[in-house]
Scaffold this motif. Sequence first.
Motif, PDB file in Angstrom:
ATOM      1  N   ALA A 167      53.061  31.279 -15.256  1.00  0.00           N
ATOM      2  CA  ALA A 167      51.444  31.794 -15.126  1.00  0.00           C
ATOM      3  C   ALA A 167      50.452  30.971 -14.468  1.00  0.00           C
ATOM      4  CB  ALA A 167      51.802  32.293 -16.829  1.00  0.00           C
ATOM      5  N   LEU A 168      50.723  30.106 -15.617  1.00  0.00           N
ATOM      6  CA  LEU A 168      49.468  29.509 -14.598  1.00  0.00           C
ATOM      7  C   LEU A 168      49.542  29.407 -12.619  1.00  0.00           C
ATOM      8  CD1 LEU A 168      49.043  26.319 -16.646  1.00  0.00           C
ATOM      9  CD2 LEU A 168      47.519  27.901 -16.295  1.00  0.00           C
ATOM     10  N   ALA A 169      51.436  28.368 -12.192  1.00  0.00           N
ATOM     11  CA  ALA A 169      51.441  28.281 -11.198  1.00  0.00           C
ATOM     12  C   ALA A 169      50.710  30.199 -10.291  1.00  0.00           C
ATOM     13  CB  ALA A 169      52.758  28.904 -10.759  1.00  0.00           C
ATOM     14  N   VAL A 170      51.128  31.305 -11.187  1.00  0.00           N
ATOM     15  CA  VAL A 170      51.432  32.914 -10.237  1.00  0.00           C
ATOM     16  C   VAL A 170      49.499  33.215 -10.125  1.00  0.00           C
ATOM     17  CG1 VAL A 170      51.551  35.581 -10.825  1.00  0.00           C
ATOM     18  CG2 VAL A 170      53.707  33.842 -11.235  1.00  0.00           C
ATOM     19  N   LEU A 171      48.318  32.583 -11.533  1.00  0.00           N
ATOM     20  CA  LEU A 171      47.621  33.525 -11.580  1.00  0.00           C
ATOM     21  C   LEU A 171      46.361  32.060 -10.263  1.00  0.00           C
ATOM     22  CD1 LEU A 171      46.647  33.776 -15.279  1.00  0.00           C
ATOM     23  CD2 LEU A 171      46.482  35.569 -13.360  1.00  0.00           C
ATOM     24  N   GLY A 172      46.648  30.970 -10.137  1.00  0.00           N
ATOM     25  CA  GLY A 172      46.443  29.751  -9.128  1.00  0.00           C
ATOM     26  C   GLY A 172      46.712  30.797  -7.832  1.00  0.00           C
ATOM     27  N   ARG A 173      47.551  31.853  -7.563  1.00  0.00           N
ATOM     28  CA  ARG A 173      47.491  32.313  -6.147  1.00  0.00           C
ATOM     29  C   ARG A 173      46.261  33.217  -6.045  1.00  0.00           C
ATOM     30  NH1 ARG A 173      52.225  31.134  -3.064  1.00  0.00           N
ATOM     31  NH2 ARG A 173      51.605  33.083  -1.958  1.00  0.00           N
ATOM     32  N   TYR A 174      46.540  33.255  -7.119  1.00  0.00           N
ATOM     33  CA  TYR A 174      45.640  34.512  -7.022  1.00  0.00           C
ATOM     34  C   TYR A 174      43.804  34.331  -7.327  1.00  0.00           C
ATOM     35  CZ  TYR A 174      43.052  39.017  -9.045  1.00  0.00           C
ATOM     36  OH  TYR A 174      42.196  40.608  -8.829  1.00  0.00           O
ATOM     37  N   VAL A 175      43.464  33.034  -7.899  1.00  0.00           N
ATOM     38  CA  VAL A 175      42.607  32.849  -8.413  1.00  0.00           C
ATOM     39  C   VAL A 175      42.707  31.297  -7.301  1.00  0.00           C
ATOM     40  CG1 VAL A 175      40.499  32.024 -10.294  1.00  0.00           C
ATOM     41  CG2 VAL A 175      41.859  34.054 -10.824  1.00  0.00           C
ATOM     42  N   VAL A 176      41.575  31.356  -6.436  1.00  0.00           N
ATOM     43  CA  VAL A 176      42.067  30.580  -5.731  1.00  0.00           C
ATOM     44  C   VAL A 176      40.726  29.648  -5.409  1.00  0.00           C
ATOM     45  CG1 VAL A 176      43.553  31.072  -4.559  1.00  0.00           C
ATOM     46  CG2 VAL A 176      41.855  31.714  -3.413  1.00  0.00           C
ATOM     47  N   LEU A 177      40.617  28.322  -5.319  1.00  0.00           N
ATOM     48  CA  LEU A 177      39.142  27.747  -5.351  1.00  0.00           C
ATOM     49  C   LEU A 177      39.374  27.803  -3.077  1.00  0.00           C
ATOM     50  CD1 LEU A 177      38.966  24.660  -7.448  1.00  0.00           C
ATOM     51  CD2 LEU A 177      38.229  27.018  -7.768  1.00  0.00           C
ATOM     52  N   GLU A 178      38.006  27.788  -2.553  1.00  0.00           N
ATOM     53  CA  GLU A 178      37.925  27.654  -1.381  1.00  0.00           C
ATOM     54  C   GLU A 178      36.793  26.359  -0.802  1.00  0.00           C
ATOM     55  OE1 GLU A 178      35.994  30.568   1.654  1.00  0.00           O
ATOM     56  OE2 GLU A 178      38.300  30.732   2.165  1.00  0.00           O
ATOM     57  N   HIS A 179      37.065  25.630  -0.005  1.00  0.00           N
ATOM     58  CA  HIS A 179      36.265  24.386   0.323  1.00  0.00           C
ATOM     59  C   HIS A 179      35.782  24.975   1.904  1.00  0.00           C
ATOM     60  CE1 HIS A 179      34.157  20.449   0.840  1.00  0.00           C
ATOM     61  NE2 HIS A 179      35.040  19.813   1.404  1.00  0.00           N
ATOM     62  N   ASP A 180      34.276  24.940   1.789  1.00  0.00           N
ATOM     63  CA  ASP A 180      33.181  24.771   2.970  1.00  0.00           C
ATOM     64  C   ASP A 180      33.359  23.197   3.708  1.00  0.00           C
ATOM     65  OD1 ASP A 180      31.801  25.863   5.147  1.00  0.00           O
ATOM     66  OD2 ASP A 180      30.385  27.038   4.250  1.00  0.00           O
ATOM     67  N   PRO A 181      34.128  23.246   4.455  1.00  0.00           N
ATOM     68  CA  PRO A 181      33.266  21.653   4.918  1.00  0.00           C
ATOM     69  C   PRO A 181      31.912  22.090   6.012  1.00  0.00           C
ATOM     70  CG  PRO A 181      34.976  22.996   7.329  1.00  0.00           C
ATOM     71  CD  PRO A 181      35.098  23.751   5.400  1.00  0.00           C
TER      72      PRO A 181
END
Length: 269
Positions: free
Chosen positions: A243-257
């Motif tokens: 479940a964590l793996a699946v949710l981790g593809r939906y709630v993501v962290l994006e880094h702005d360089p």
Amino acid sequence: MTDLETHRPDADGPDGEPAGAGAPPAAAAAVPEPKPGPHTPGGRRWVLWGAGGITLAVLAADLTSRAINAYEDIPSVRRMLNVDLEANLATWWNSTLLLAVAGVALAAALLTGPGARPGRVSWLGFSAATALLSIDETVSLHERLGEVGKSWKDTAGVALPSHAWVLPGALLAVAGTVCAVVWARRLPRDLRYGLLGSLGVYLGGALVVEAFNGWAHKNDHSLTLMLGTLVEEGLEMGACVVALAVLGRYVVLEHDPVTGRTSALLRHA
């Protein structure tokens, strides 16, 4: 003899001038401006590998303590590592995994905008239900259903082959599964199948395998009970990791360089 001129299109321009001649120096040396890149799954992989590794370590610790206990009885260590008991290491880790799932679902609720489906209330409901499972893992709320099961047994005049709470627990599980299927209808396909699949694995361990373990306990099949308990806990913990793996593809962290900031967002596709 006549000397032939060598023409190199990559070195000369169309008029025989060196490439870049007459062009503004800034244009020739222009470098594309960096743009914020997509999220990188590296950190998520480490978290999932860590959760899976700890799960395997907890199960291995139970087997190790059983082997040591066969030669030298150390009750305190056995009690702390026994996956079949409450208020110990295995209970803590299982509860932690469930709280992690509830936390990611709560993050999804906070990131969900107006008009989205599923909406914020749906995600909050999912988070609350998972948190309730975590509480049950800690204080064994499902055991309270045993009184209901015994009452049904006395009314029907039949003997139960397993734990008394299994029958009312199964009815609650069916109701919860129906609600989950209805709730997940509007999710993206991979998210929907992943969460429903993890729910199926969790119920397979928490209900089906534990019912079998209740039968093994009543009939004094100690080896079967030991193996069944490991399978039960492994399925429950493994379902949380999935479940964590699946949710981790939906709630993501994006880094702005460019800004150096990391932000959370929902991936809708």
